[in-house]
Design a protein around this motif. Structure first.
Motif, PDB file in Angstrom:
ATOM      1  N   TRP A  84       7.788   6.637  -0.472  1.00 23.54           N
ATOM      2  CA  TRP A  84       6.687   5.703  -0.215  1.00 23.54           C
ATOM      3  C   TRP A  84       7.252   4.332   0.179  1.00 23.54           C
ATOM      4  O   TRP A  84       6.780   3.713   1.128  1.00 23.54           O
ATOM      5  N   CYS A  85       8.268   3.876  -0.525  1.00 26.46           N
ATOM      6  CA  CYS A  85       8.890   2.586  -0.209  1.00 26.46           C
ATOM      7  C   CYS A  85       9.485   2.592   1.199  1.00 26.46           C
ATOM      8  O   CYS A  85       9.374   1.610   1.931  1.00 26.46           O
ATOM      9  N   ALA A  86      10.096   3.693   1.587  1.00 26.54           N
ATOM     10  CA  ALA A  86      10.661   3.811   2.932  1.00 26.54           C
ATOM     11  C   ALA A  86       9.557   3.762   3.988  1.00 26.54           C
ATOM     12  O   ALA A  86       9.730   3.129   5.039  1.00 26.54           O
ATOM     13  N   LEU A  87       8.434   4.396   3.719  1.00 21.20           N
ATOM     14  CA  LEU A  87       7.306   4.370   4.653  1.00 21.20           C
ATOM     15  C   LEU A  87       6.759   2.959   4.809  1.00 21.20           C
ATOM     16  O   LEU A  87       6.539   2.482   5.931  1.00 21.20           O
ATOM     17  N   VAL A  88       6.560   2.270   3.699  1.00 22.27           N
ATOM     18  CA  VAL A  88       6.040   0.904   3.742  1.00 22.27           C
ATOM     19  C   VAL A  88       7.003  -0.011   4.487  1.00 22.27           C
ATOM     20  O   VAL A  88       6.595  -0.826   5.322  1.00 22.27           O
ATOM     21  N   VAL A  95      -8.608   2.657   1.127  1.00 21.92           N
ATOM     22  CA  VAL A  95      -7.425   3.283   0.552  1.00 21.92           C
ATOM     23  C   VAL A  95      -7.056   2.595  -0.762  1.00 21.92           C
ATOM     24  O   VAL A  95      -7.081   1.378  -0.858  1.00 21.92           O
ATOM     25  N   GLU A  96      -6.695   3.416  -1.751  1.00 24.22           N
ATOM     26  CA  GLU A  96      -6.197   2.889  -3.019  1.00 24.22           C
ATOM     27  C   GLU A  96      -4.806   3.475  -3.261  1.00 24.22           C
ATOM     28  O   GLU A  96      -4.522   4.606  -2.865  1.00 24.22           O
ATOM     29  N   VAL A  97      -3.968   2.695  -3.933  1.00 23.10           N
ATOM     30  CA  VAL A  97      -2.596   3.095  -4.222  1.00 23.10           C
ATOM     31  C   VAL A  97      -2.340   2.887  -5.710  1.00 23.10           C
ATOM     32  O   VAL A  97      -2.838   1.932  -6.303  1.00 23.10           O
ATOM     33  N   ALA A  98      -1.584   3.798  -6.316  1.00 23.31           N
ATOM     34  CA  ALA A  98      -1.194   3.658  -7.718  1.00 23.31           C
ATOM     35  C   ALA A  98       0.273   4.033  -7.873  1.00 23.31           C
ATOM     36  O   ALA A  98       0.724   5.039  -7.331  1.00 23.31           O
ATOM     37  N   ASP A  99       0.994   3.205  -8.602  1.00 26.45           N
ATOM     38  CA  ASP A  99       2.401   3.484  -8.884  1.00 26.45           C
ATOM     39  C   ASP A  99       2.520   4.028 -10.298  1.00 26.45           C
ATOM     40  O   ASP A  99       2.017   3.434 -11.244  1.00 26.45           O
ATOM     41  N   THR A 100       3.157   5.169 -10.420  1.00 26.65           N
ATOM     42  CA  THR A 100       3.467   5.763 -11.714  1.00 26.65           C
ATOM     43  C   THR A 100       4.966   6.044 -11.707  1.00 26.65           C
ATOM     44  O   THR A 100       5.596   5.979 -10.646  1.00 26.65           O
ATOM     45  N   PRO A 101       5.573   6.340 -12.833  1.00 26.88           N
ATOM     46  CA  PRO A 101       7.017   6.578 -12.838  1.00 26.88           C
ATOM     47  C   PRO A 101       7.438   7.680 -11.852  1.00 26.88           C
ATOM     48  O   PRO A 101       7.065   8.838 -11.999  1.00 26.88           O
ATOM     49  N   GLY A 102       8.122   7.270 -10.813  1.00 28.76           N
ATOM     50  CA  GLY A 102       8.661   8.214  -9.844  1.00 28.76           C
ATOM     51  C   GLY A 102       7.718   8.700  -8.770  1.00 28.76           C
ATOM     52  O   GLY A 102       8.120   9.369  -7.842  1.00 28.76           O
ATOM     53  N   LEU A 143     -11.794  13.774  -4.852  1.00 28.21           N
ATOM     54  CA  LEU A 143     -10.980  14.736  -4.109  1.00 28.21           C
ATOM     55  C   LEU A 143      -9.523  14.729  -4.561  1.00 28.21           C
ATOM     56  O   LEU A 143      -8.742  15.558  -4.116  1.00 28.21           O
ATOM     57  N   GLY A 144      -9.154  13.776  -5.418  1.00 27.50           N
ATOM     58  CA  GLY A 144      -7.783  13.699  -5.872  1.00 27.50           C
ATOM     59  C   GLY A 144      -6.975  12.736  -5.029  1.00 27.50           C
ATOM     60  O   GLY A 144      -7.519  11.914  -4.314  1.00 27.50           O
ATOM     61  N   ALA A 145      -5.674  12.854  -5.111  1.00 28.48           N
ATOM     62  CA  ALA A 145      -4.784  11.917  -4.420  1.00 28.48           C
ATOM     63  C   ALA A 145      -3.605  12.662  -3.823  1.00 28.48           C
ATOM     64  O   ALA A 145      -3.244  13.741  -4.269  1.00 28.48           O
ATOM     65  N   LEU A 146      -3.019  12.053  -2.830  1.00 28.71           N
ATOM     66  CA  LEU A 146      -1.738  12.512  -2.318  1.00 28.71           C
ATOM     67  C   LEU A 146      -0.674  11.832  -3.155  1.00 28.71           C
ATOM     68  O   LEU A 146      -0.823  10.663  -3.536  1.00 28.71           O
ATOM     69  N   ALA A 147       0.382  12.522  -3.474  1.00 35.94           N
ATOM     70  CA  ALA A 147       1.454  11.946  -4.283  1.00 35.94           C
ATOM     71  C   ALA A 147       2.759  12.003  -3.502  1.00 35.94           C
ATOM     72  O   ALA A 147       3.112  13.044  -2.951  1.00 35.94           O
ATOM     73  N   PHE A 148       3.441  10.875  -3.463  1.00 36.59           N
ATOM     74  CA  PHE A 148       4.707  10.755  -2.749  1.00 36.59           C
ATOM     75  C   PHE A 148       5.788  10.325  -3.727  1.00 36.59           C
ATOM     76  O   PHE A 148       5.534   9.467  -4.582  1.00 36.59           O
ATOM     77  N   PRO A 149       6.994  10.854  -3.609  1.00 33.82           N
ATOM     78  CA  PRO A 149       8.086  10.305  -4.406  1.00 33.82           C
ATOM     79  C   PRO A 149       8.185   8.802  -4.093  1.00 33.82           C
ATOM     80  O   PRO A 149       8.067   8.396  -2.929  1.00 33.82           O
TER      81      PRO A 149
END
Length: 62
Positions: free
Chosen positions: A50-54, A21-28, A40-46
Motif C-alpha cells: 500500500w505504501c509503495a502504491l501511495v 473511499v475509506e482507509v484503515a491501517d492495522t498491523p501489517g 461489502l467488506g474491504a480490500l486488504a493490502f500488505p
C-alpha cells in the motif's frame, strides 16, 4: 473481501464531500473500502505494498 471490524477507518482526503473511499491501517495490513457500501467488506493490502502504491501515485507514476 476482508472484514476489519476493529479498524479505525478514515476518509480519503481526496474525496472531499463525496466520501467515496475509506482507509484503515492495522498491523501489517491496510484496508480500503467503499464508504457507500461498507457492508461489502474491504480490500486488504500488505502495508508495504500500500505504501509503495501511495508513493508511486505521489510521484505521478500511475
Amino acid at each position: 473481501m476482508y472484514s476489519l471490524p476493529d479498524a479505525a477507518w478514515r476518509t480519503s482526503s481526496y474525496t472531499q464531500q463525496q466520501n467515496c473511499v475509506e482507509v484503515a491501517d492495522t498491523p501489517g495490513v491496510t484496508g480500503v473500502r467503499d464508504t457507500k457500501n461498507r457492508d461489502l467488506g474491504a480490500l486488504a493490502f500488505p502495508s508495504a505494498e500500500w505504501c509503495a502504491l501511495v508513493e508511486a501515485a505521489r510521484r505521478g507514476l500511475l
